[in-house]
Scaffold this motif. Structure first.
Motif: not given
Length: 173
Positions: A31-59
């Motif tokens: 993530e740090d390497l990509l950000s240093s190269e100007g890439v927009t990085v967004r970190r999502l967490t699988g433990t917060r996306m265990q259901t479909l509703d939670d997945l949509f919320d996390e995105f």
């Protein structure tokens, strides 16, 4: 910091779905390497996306989706192929603990739809928009990096394969 070649994550060419079997520290280094190269990085967490509703919320939260986001597959695709509100010359979604994504859903149909949606979105970004309109843009790299712990790797790879996806491995040495 481990020796990691992130050039594949800054290219408009495929593959665009990637796999990282490592701890969270290596994922953070990428993530740090990509950000240093100007890439927009967004970190999502699988433990917060265990259901479909939670997945949509996390995105929605992590990618700052507009209020009109409809929490369904077409709306997810539409928002991911727009991202007007999230300027960037390249995008990477870093999905931590990917083995937990949609893990509480009864079948793996939603995982299959998610993976197809992400692949189509990345393909869309890889082509320029040249219509003589204000929203014209060059081709933009869009990648998804699925991180899993080494302990969860084999089971998670099998689950993704059953859903029709074999993300390309990222080597971290």
């Amino acid at each position: 910091m481990p020796d990691i070649d992130v050039s594949v994550l800054t290219s408009i060419y495929g593959p665009r779905l990637h796999w990282l079997a490592s701890g969270l520290r290596v994922a953070a280094d990428i993530e740090d390497l990509l950000s240093s190269e100007g890439v927009t990085v967004r970190r999502l967490t699988g433990t917060r996306m265990q259901t479909l509703d939670d997945l949509f919320d996390e995105f929605a939260v992590k990618l700052d989706f507009p209020d009109y986001f409809g929490k369904n597959w077409p709306a997810l695709s539409e928002c991911l192929t727009d991202l007007e509100w999230l300027p960037g010359t390249a995008y990477t979604i870093l999905m931590l603990d990917s083995d937990r994504v949609l893990a509480d859903e009864r079948d793996e149909v939603d995982l299959e739809v998610l993976l197809r949606t992400l692949e189509r979105v990345a393909e869309t970004w890889s082509h320029p928009v040249e219509r003589g309109e204000p929203w014209d843009r060059a081709a933009v790299p869009f990648h998804v990096l699925f991180q899993v712990t080494p302990e969860a790797n084999e089971v998670a790879l099998q689950r993704f394969a059953r859903a029709g996806s074999r993300p390309s491995p990222i080597a971290a040495g």
